[in-house]
Design an enzyme around this catalytic site. Sequence first.
Site, mmCIF file in Angstrom:
data_model
loop_
_atom_site.group_PDB
_atom_site.id
_atom_site.type_symbol
_atom_site.label_atom_id
_atom_site.label_comp_id
_atom_site.label_asym_id
_atom_site.label_seq_id
_atom_site.Cartn_x
_atom_site.Cartn_y
_atom_site.Cartn_z
ATOM 1 C CG ASP A 142 87.981 118.394 2.567
ATOM 2 O OD1 ASP A 142 86.963 119.103 2.622
ATOM 3 O OD2 ASP A 142 88.845 118.374 3.467
ATOM 4 C CG PHE A 145 93.274 122.849 6.388
ATOM 5 C CD1 PHE A 145 94.256 122.858 7.370
ATOM 6 C CD2 PHE A 145 91.947 122.904 6.784
ATOM 7 C CE1 PHE A 145 93.927 122.924 8.722
ATOM 8 C CE2 PHE A 145 91.601 122.978 8.140
ATOM 9 C CZ PHE A 145 92.599 122.990 9.099
ATOM 10 C CE LYS A 156 85.701 125.614 6.419
ATOM 11 N NZ LYS A 156 85.965 126.514 7.505
HETATM 12 C C1 LIG Z 1 88.812 121.803 3.091
HETATM 13 C C2 LIG Z 1 88.609 121.693 4.575
HETATM 14 N N1 LIG Z 1 88.559 120.473 5.142
HETATM 15 C C3 LIG Z 1 88.372 120.332 6.461
HETATM 16 C C4 LIG Z 1 88.245 121.406 7.301
HETATM 17 C C5 LIG Z 1 88.056 121.205 8.775
HETATM 18 O O1 LIG Z 1 86.750 121.476 9.147
HETATM 19 P P1 LIG Z 1 86.398 121.637 10.717
HETATM 20 O O2 LIG Z 1 87.152 122.824 11.208
HETATM 21 O O3 LIG Z 1 84.897 121.818 10.723
HETATM 22 O O4 LIG Z 1 86.819 120.374 11.388
HETATM 23 C C6 LIG Z 1 88.305 122.691 6.760
HETATM 24 C C7 LIG Z 1 88.216 123.881 7.626
HETATM 25 O O5 LIG Z 1 88.659 124.956 7.305
HETATM 26 C C8 LIG Z 1 88.497 122.842 5.359
HETATM 27 O O6 LIG Z 1 88.581 124.049 4.795
#
Ligand SMILES: Cc1ncc(COP(=O)(O)O)c(C=O)c1O
Length: 408
Positions: free
Chosen positions: A224, A139, A253
């Site tokens: 990520d 994700f 986050k």
């Molecule tokens: C691993 C990862 N990447 C990207 C995101 C996306 O972040 P945002 O919702 O701040 O765009 C999330 C959100 O849950 C995530 O867990």
Amino acid sequence: MRKTADLVARGERLLTPNYAPAPVIFDRGEGAYLIDLEGKRYLDFTAGIAVCALGHAHPKLAEAIADQARQMLHISNLYFSAPEIELAERLTALSFADRVFFANSGAEANEAALKIARRYQQVVKGTTRHQFICAERSFHGRTWAAISATGQPKYHEGFGPLVPGFVHVPYNDAAAIEAAINEETCAVFLEPLQGEGGLIEPEPGYLKAVRDLCDAHGLLLIFDEIQTGLGRTGPLFAYEHEGVTPDIMTLAKGLGGGVPIGAMLCTDAVAEGFKPGVHASTFGGNPLACRAGVEVLKVLEAEAILDNVQRVGAYLKAALLKGVGQVPGVIGARGRGLLQGWVVEAGIDRAAVRREALSRGLLLTQAGADTLRLSPPLNIGVSHVDEALEILSAAITAVYEEANHVQA
Ligand SMILES: Cc1ncc(COP(=O)(O)O)c(C=O)c1O
């Protein structure tokens, strides 16, 4: 109750229907707890989905934000600001990275990572490399490139055509990555522990094997760490578990402790892919968000919060393992640090468990196809773990008994 019902009804009428919020209105927070309009307290093992690293209303973070608001909120990226530079200095000192691009969310940080990777390969290296190898069940956020990188079909539905140039292979399978590499491959893009996918940990040696493949084939490695970063899994960054450093890393986050901020960190070599004008964000590097980020890092250190994650995370792991086979329907435990959860059998309705837990005063999330995810503030104590698992066990038991018509 009337005020809550009224606000919920107005929210349901006015906001686009892409969320399904619980019928509760939180009024304020205190450490690991949220308090609703009726004064009921909830133990928050969601923490804004792994955001509120210091819990709610941490006095030092609140004061830093208020102080910055009185001083200067925003100036644009036409000028440097001291908080932006201080945050970049701290992040680079604490990580493999030499340089930082600030954004406002995780998805935006990932956009920056993908864009700089292509620019590096195409402009600096003079190749046509453009393909990203990503993982199934990953994700990466909700912008178009981020959903295209995301390896879960449910996030693609109705959004086609997706951005081209993304291929997906099973996680924890370095041979599958090797087989997918060709002359057009630009980078491998992975979470060093899959969060939304269901708290899937990398197997020993997997990330190292991927690093070696990237080095052998001239590819960039992008991690990520939007969910895993800032101490969520124990060390400040999850890549430290494996001793494998990426070329690019994304954060969001926990970085602002609740103030929206994202960051793309990279090496000096990769940063050559950017020059003035090729990428930007109006709010990126905003003094308020960066001051919050600086304060989060200061408090993590001053209050030895990473040690706390190790200690309380180990306690949580033991407690979760103890519940496997004991709490009805619980068949496993997964995750690291304060990003862990129970795996439940298919017959357990996880949304019903969350509703039941909410009514008993506990907030949590679900992840992947089978996981109940706990991502509390990083400064909780073991008594919070005891309280959470007691409520959660009771909630799961109630849902299990209801589904199986067991007489309580
Ligand atoms: C691993 C990862 N990447 C990207 C995101 C996306 O972040 P945002 O919702 O701040 O765009 C999330 C959100 O849950 C995530 O867990």
